[in-house]
Design a protein around this motif. Sequence first.
Motif, mmCIF file in Angstrom:
data_model
loop_
_atom_site.group_PDB
_atom_site.id
_atom_site.type_symbol
_atom_site.label_atom_id
_atom_site.label_comp_id
_atom_site.label_asym_id
_atom_site.label_seq_id
_atom_site.Cartn_x
_atom_site.Cartn_y
_atom_site.Cartn_z
ATOM 1 N N MET A 58 0.821 -1.235 -0.093
ATOM 2 C CA MET A 58 0.073 -0.093 -0.121
ATOM 3 C C MET A 58 0.997 1.237 -0.052
ATOM 4 N N PHE A 59 0.641 2.172 -0.753
ATOM 5 C CA PHE A 59 1.208 3.336 -0.969
ATOM 6 C C PHE A 59 0.613 4.607 -0.005
ATOM 7 N N TYR A 60 1.433 5.598 0.450
ATOM 8 C CA TYR A 60 1.032 6.473 1.172
ATOM 9 C C TYR A 60 1.625 7.910 0.690
ATOM 10 N N PHE A 61 0.656 8.697 0.932
ATOM 11 C CA PHE A 61 1.168 10.172 0.796
ATOM 12 C C PHE A 61 1.536 10.806 2.010
ATOM 13 N N ARG A 62 2.691 11.426 2.146
ATOM 14 C CA ARG A 62 3.413 11.975 3.517
ATOM 15 C C ARG A 62 3.965 13.306 3.167
ATOM 16 N N LYS A 63 3.741 14.232 3.850
ATOM 17 C CA LYS A 63 4.054 15.670 3.587
ATOM 18 C C LYS A 63 4.366 16.318 5.072
ATOM 19 N N ARG A 64 5.412 16.996 5.051
ATOM 20 C CA ARG A 64 5.803 17.630 6.356
ATOM 21 C C ARG A 64 4.608 18.954 6.197
ATOM 22 N N LEU A 65 4.339 19.121 7.781
ATOM 23 C CA LEU A 65 3.428 20.469 7.889
ATOM 24 C C LEU A 65 4.506 21.782 7.794
ATOM 25 N N CYS B 182 -0.065 12.118 6.908
ATOM 26 C CA CYS B 182 0.108 10.847 6.254
ATOM 27 C C CYS B 182 -1.328 10.234 6.112
ATOM 28 N N LEU B 183 -1.531 9.926 4.807
ATOM 29 C CA LEU B 183 -2.859 9.448 4.272
ATOM 30 C C LEU B 183 -2.389 8.379 3.010
ATOM 31 N N SER B 184 -3.146 7.256 3.413
ATOM 32 C CA SER B 184 -3.332 5.990 2.455
ATOM 33 C C SER B 184 -3.769 6.528 1.039
ATOM 34 N N LEU B 185 -2.950 6.203 0.024
ATOM 35 C CA LEU B 185 -3.346 6.322 -1.314
ATOM 36 C C LEU B 185 -4.308 5.434 -1.791
ATOM 37 N N ARG B 186 -4.625 4.200 -0.890
ATOM 38 C CA ARG B 186 -5.656 3.185 -1.395
ATOM 39 C C ARG B 186 -5.037 2.506 -2.559
ATOM 40 N N THR B 187 -4.087 2.217 -2.775
ATOM 41 C CA THR B 187 -3.570 1.478 -4.049
ATOM 42 C C THR B 187 -2.210 0.828 -3.950
ATOM 43 N N ALA C 90 -0.456 5.364 -7.779
ATOM 44 C CA ALA C 90 -0.015 6.048 -6.369
ATOM 45 C C ALA C 90 0.838 7.456 -6.742
ATOM 46 N N VAL C 91 1.396 7.493 -7.862
ATOM 47 C CA VAL C 91 2.260 8.701 -8.462
ATOM 48 C C VAL C 91 0.857 9.658 -8.549
ATOM 49 N N LYS C 92 -0.066 9.052 -9.580
ATOM 50 C CA LYS C 92 -1.024 10.172 -9.975
ATOM 51 C C LYS C 92 -1.767 10.769 -8.841
ATOM 52 N N ARG C 93 -2.337 9.930 -7.840
ATOM 53 C CA ARG C 93 -2.918 10.276 -6.711
ATOM 54 C C ARG C 93 -2.102 11.259 -5.735
ATOM 55 N N ALA C 94 -0.864 10.997 -5.586
ATOM 56 C CA ALA C 94 -0.220 11.839 -4.874
ATOM 57 C C ALA C 94 0.143 13.212 -5.636
ATOM 58 N N ALA C 95 0.264 13.188 -6.665
ATOM 59 C CA ALA C 95 0.371 14.442 -7.512
ATOM 60 C C ALA C 95 -0.881 15.166 -7.116
#
Length: 134
Positions: free
Chosen positions: A1-8, A22-27, A33-38
């Motif tokens: 499973m891929f995750y989106f992670r970004k520093r505040l 941190c948010l699951s990309l559900r894929t 995952a790359v498309k969703r993260a973008a």
Amino acid sequence: MFYFRKRLPAGISKFGSNQFICLSLRTHLPLDAVKRAARLLTVYEKKEIDFVDAMTEQKFCPDTFKAILLEAMRGELIKMVAEERQADQVSDADIDQRLAALAASSPQKGMGRRTGSSERGQCSGFRKSPGAHP
């Protein structure tokens, strides 16, 4: 499973121990995952500008900022998943129609059929030059 992670942003992360979103990309698929993260990064960057300005004016606390940001990103992720599911829905009739169109346009292409002599390793598309040795 891929995750989106970004520093505040620094103004927000200094108030709490959790400095990341941190948010699951559900894929499980890297391309998805790359498309969703973008797309999530775009949402994050749009909201970040508004919230940093609001934080400097002390309109709300950092926890509220993080909660609103997470909800906006979750909403965008739900839209993405729904769009992908809708785009993937193809009926059996559509698939049969596409296959029939392909078969009609090129009946011999892609079938791996060759004509000519297969004896002695010769193919119909190749010729020996007149002075070539066997």
